[in-house]
Motif scaffolding. Sequence first.
Motif, PDB file in Angstrom:
ATOM      1  N   GLU A 100      22.611   4.228 -18.945  1.00  0.00           N
ATOM      2  CA  GLU A 100      22.103   4.610 -17.627  1.00  0.00           C
ATOM      3  C   GLU A 100      21.209   3.515 -17.067  1.00  0.00           C
ATOM      4  OE1 GLU A 100      18.942   7.802 -15.769  1.00  0.00           O
ATOM      5  OE2 GLU A 100      20.226   8.480 -17.403  1.00  0.00           O
ATOM      6  N   VAL A 101      21.360   3.227 -15.778  1.00  0.00           N
ATOM      7  CA  VAL A 101      20.452   2.343 -15.056  1.00  0.00           C
ATOM      8  C   VAL A 101      20.156   2.983 -13.703  1.00  0.00           C
ATOM      9  CG1 VAL A 101      21.156   0.186 -16.167  1.00  0.00           C
ATOM     10  CG2 VAL A 101      22.315   0.929 -14.101  1.00  0.00           C
ATOM     11  N   SER A 102      18.949   2.770 -13.210  1.00  0.00           N
ATOM     12  CA  SER A 102      18.611   3.296 -11.889  1.00  0.00           C
ATOM     13  C   SER A 102      17.538   2.428 -11.251  1.00  0.00           C
ATOM     14  CB  SER A 102      18.140   4.747 -11.972  1.00  0.00           C
ATOM     15  OG  SER A 102      16.899   4.834 -12.628  1.00  0.00           O
ATOM     16  N   ILE A 103      17.513   2.499  -9.941  1.00  0.00           N
ATOM     17  CA  ILE A 103      16.466   1.850  -9.159  1.00  0.00           C
ATOM     18  C   ILE A 103      16.123   2.792  -8.010  1.00  0.00           C
ATOM     19  CG2 ILE A 103      18.071   0.519  -7.728  1.00  0.00           C
ATOM     20  CD1 ILE A 103      15.829  -1.748  -7.931  1.00  0.00           C
ATOM     21  N   GLY A 104      14.848   2.901  -7.726  1.00  0.00           N
ATOM     22  CA  GLY A 104      14.417   3.820  -6.684  1.00  0.00           C
ATOM     23  C   GLY A 104      13.245   3.277  -5.889  1.00  0.00           C
ATOM     24  N   MET A 105      12.964   3.933  -4.787  1.00  0.00           N
ATOM     25  CA  MET A 105      11.844   3.543  -3.933  1.00  0.00           C
ATOM     26  C   MET A 105      11.066   4.799  -3.543  1.00  0.00           C
ATOM     27  SD  MET A 105      11.704   1.618  -0.261  1.00  0.00           S
ATOM     28  CE  MET A 105      12.037   3.076   0.709  1.00  0.00           C
ATOM     29  N   LEU A 106       9.754   4.707  -3.626  1.00  0.00           N
ATOM     30  CA  LEU A 106       8.860   5.776  -3.193  1.00  0.00           C
ATOM     31  C   LEU A 106       8.049   5.244  -2.023  1.00  0.00           C
ATOM     32  CD1 LEU A 106       7.496   8.548  -3.607  1.00  0.00           C
ATOM     33  CD2 LEU A 106       5.935   7.416  -5.187  1.00  0.00           C
ATOM     34  N   TYR A 107       8.090   5.963  -0.899  1.00  0.00           N
ATOM     35  CA  TYR A 107       7.315   5.593   0.285  1.00  0.00           C
ATOM     36  C   TYR A 107       6.228   6.636   0.478  1.00  0.00           C
ATOM     37  CZ  TYR A 107       5.954   4.749   5.075  1.00  0.00           C
ATOM     38  OH  TYR A 107       5.211   4.496   6.205  1.00  0.00           O
ATOM     39  N   ARG A 108       4.965   6.200   0.323  1.00  0.00           N
ATOM     40  CA  ARG A 108       3.814   7.097   0.499  1.00  0.00           C
ATOM     41  C   ARG A 108       3.172   6.801   1.846  1.00  0.00           C
ATOM     42  NH1 ARG A 108       2.329   5.390  -5.071  1.00  0.00           N
ATOM     43  NH2 ARG A 108       2.980   7.060  -6.438  1.00  0.00           N
ATOM     44  N   GLN A 109       2.905   7.859   2.600  1.00  0.00           N
ATOM     45  CA  GLN A 109       2.291   7.666   3.907  1.00  0.00           C
ATOM     46  C   GLN A 109       0.771   7.656   3.845  1.00  0.00           C
ATOM     47  OE1 GLN A 109       4.032   9.223   7.435  1.00  0.00           O
ATOM     48  NE2 GLN A 109       5.661  10.175   6.261  1.00  0.00           N
ATOM     49  N   LYS A 125       0.803  -1.221   0.000  1.00  0.00           N
ATOM     50  CA  LYS A 125       0.000   0.000   0.000  1.00  0.00           C
ATOM     51  C   LYS A 125       0.841   1.279   0.000  1.00  0.00           C
ATOM     52  CE  LYS A 125      -3.359   2.347   2.906  1.00  0.00           C
ATOM     53  NZ  LYS A 125      -4.141   2.302   4.113  1.00  0.00           N
ATOM     54  N   ASN A 126       2.024   1.223   0.582  1.00  0.00           N
ATOM     55  CA  ASN A 126       2.814   2.436   0.751  1.00  0.00           C
ATOM     56  C   ASN A 126       4.121   2.477  -0.038  1.00  0.00           C
ATOM     57  OD1 ASN A 126       1.479   1.784   3.664  1.00  0.00           O
ATOM     58  ND2 ASN A 126       1.352   3.930   3.124  1.00  0.00           N
ATOM     59  N   ILE A 127       4.566   1.373  -0.613  1.00  0.00           N
ATOM     60  CA  ILE A 127       5.895   1.334  -1.232  1.00  0.00           C
ATOM     61  C   ILE A 127       5.820   0.939  -2.701  1.00  0.00           C
ATOM     62  CG2 ILE A 127       8.165   0.212  -1.198  1.00  0.00           C
ATOM     63  CD1 ILE A 127       7.857  -0.094   1.812  1.00  0.00           C
ATOM     64  N   ASP A 128       6.463   1.745  -3.541  1.00  0.00           N
ATOM     65  CA  ASP A 128       6.650   1.442  -4.962  1.00  0.00           C
ATOM     66  C   ASP A 128       8.139   1.366  -5.240  1.00  0.00           C
ATOM     67  OD1 ASP A 128       3.938   1.572  -5.421  1.00  0.00           O
ATOM     68  OD2 ASP A 128       3.981   3.559  -6.353  1.00  0.00           O
ATOM     69  N   ILE A 129       8.527   0.453  -6.104  1.00  0.00           N
ATOM     70  CA  ILE A 129       9.895   0.355  -6.600  1.00  0.00           C
ATOM     71  C   ILE A 129       9.894   0.849  -8.041  1.00  0.00           C
ATOM     72  CG2 ILE A 129      11.826  -1.192  -7.143  1.00  0.00           C
ATOM     73  CD1 ILE A 129      11.319  -0.887  -4.145  1.00  0.00           C
ATOM     74  N   GLU A 130      10.794   1.766  -8.356  1.00  0.00           N
ATOM     75  CA  GLU A 130      10.918   2.313  -9.710  1.00  0.00           C
ATOM     76  C   GLU A 130      12.231   1.840 -10.321  1.00  0.00           C
ATOM     77  OE1 GLU A 130       8.577   6.512  -8.967  1.00  0.00           O
ATOM     78  OE2 GLU A 130      10.742   6.535  -9.144  1.00  0.00           O
ATOM     79  N   TYR A 131      12.222   1.601 -11.632  1.00  0.00           N
ATOM     80  CA  TYR A 131      13.427   1.165 -12.326  1.00  0.00           C
ATOM     81  C   TYR A 131      13.507   1.848 -13.681  1.00  0.00           C
ATOM     82  CZ  TYR A 131      10.092  -1.809 -14.740  1.00  0.00           C
ATOM     83  OH  TYR A 131       9.021  -2.255 -15.464  1.00  0.00           O
ATOM     84  N   LYS A 132      14.735   1.929 -14.193  1.00  0.00           N
ATOM     85  CA  LYS A 132      14.943   2.539 -15.502  1.00  0.00           C
ATOM     86  C   LYS A 132      16.261   2.045 -16.078  1.00  0.00           C
ATOM     87  CE  LYS A 132      16.255   6.951 -17.040  1.00  0.00           C
ATOM     88  NZ  LYS A 132      16.197   8.382 -16.988  1.00  0.00           N
ATOM     89  N   ALA A 133      16.287   1.835 -17.396  1.00  0.00           N
ATOM     90  CA  ALA A 133      17.516   1.491 -18.117  1.00  0.00           C
ATOM     91  C   ALA A 133      17.444   2.166 -19.478  1.00  0.00           C
ATOM     92  CB  ALA A 133      17.655  -0.016 -18.270  1.00  0.00           C
ATOM     93  N   GLY A 134      18.596   2.635 -19.970  1.00  0.00           N
ATOM     94  CA  GLY A 134      18.579   3.312 -21.257  1.00  0.00           C
ATOM     95  C   GLY A 134      19.928   3.384 -21.926  1.00  0.00           C
TER      96      GLY A 134
END
Length: 178
Positions: free
Chosen positions: A103-112, A67-76
Amino acid sequence: MIKDTSGILNLEYYLGSNLGSLENPILLSFALYLDGYDLVQNNPNHKLNNKMSFVGIDIAGHITINKNIDIEYKAGYSYLFSGVYWIRSYANKSYLNGGHRFEVSIGMLYRQNRDNLIQTEVNKKLDFYTRFKVIYYDINASDVILINSKPINYPMSKNLMFMLEFGIASHFNYRIFH
């Protein structure tokens, strides 16, 4: 007193399509990157500049973990189609002869408060974001120019950049008028 400072500017533009769903998007995009480096900013007589424009393709998306956490990814991947290198105190410019950017990246979004995404309530909770990004440049040597009868150019280079981003979002939400 600081003797040497530098500046970096990275702009990114995307145009693409969602190959996935709204809940779990997979974005395939045409990408345009504009990267600039200004070295030794406080000494205009010897300031070095490097401007590069890349065009390529990216794939990005996010996966909802709960419910609160998304993982984001990107490669290019992108190709250097335009670039210039110069010393500010001289008019001569040396043009870069192609190169590559990965480029590669990984991220996390925490929504309260994910239940309030349409922003119908006043929300005083903060959301948090972090991303780890790696960019690898493989740049060909530039054309040789003469400055004071000496040949100068930007040498072939392979550079690896690591970035760690953090962000906080505060929502100054408003009530929808009835």
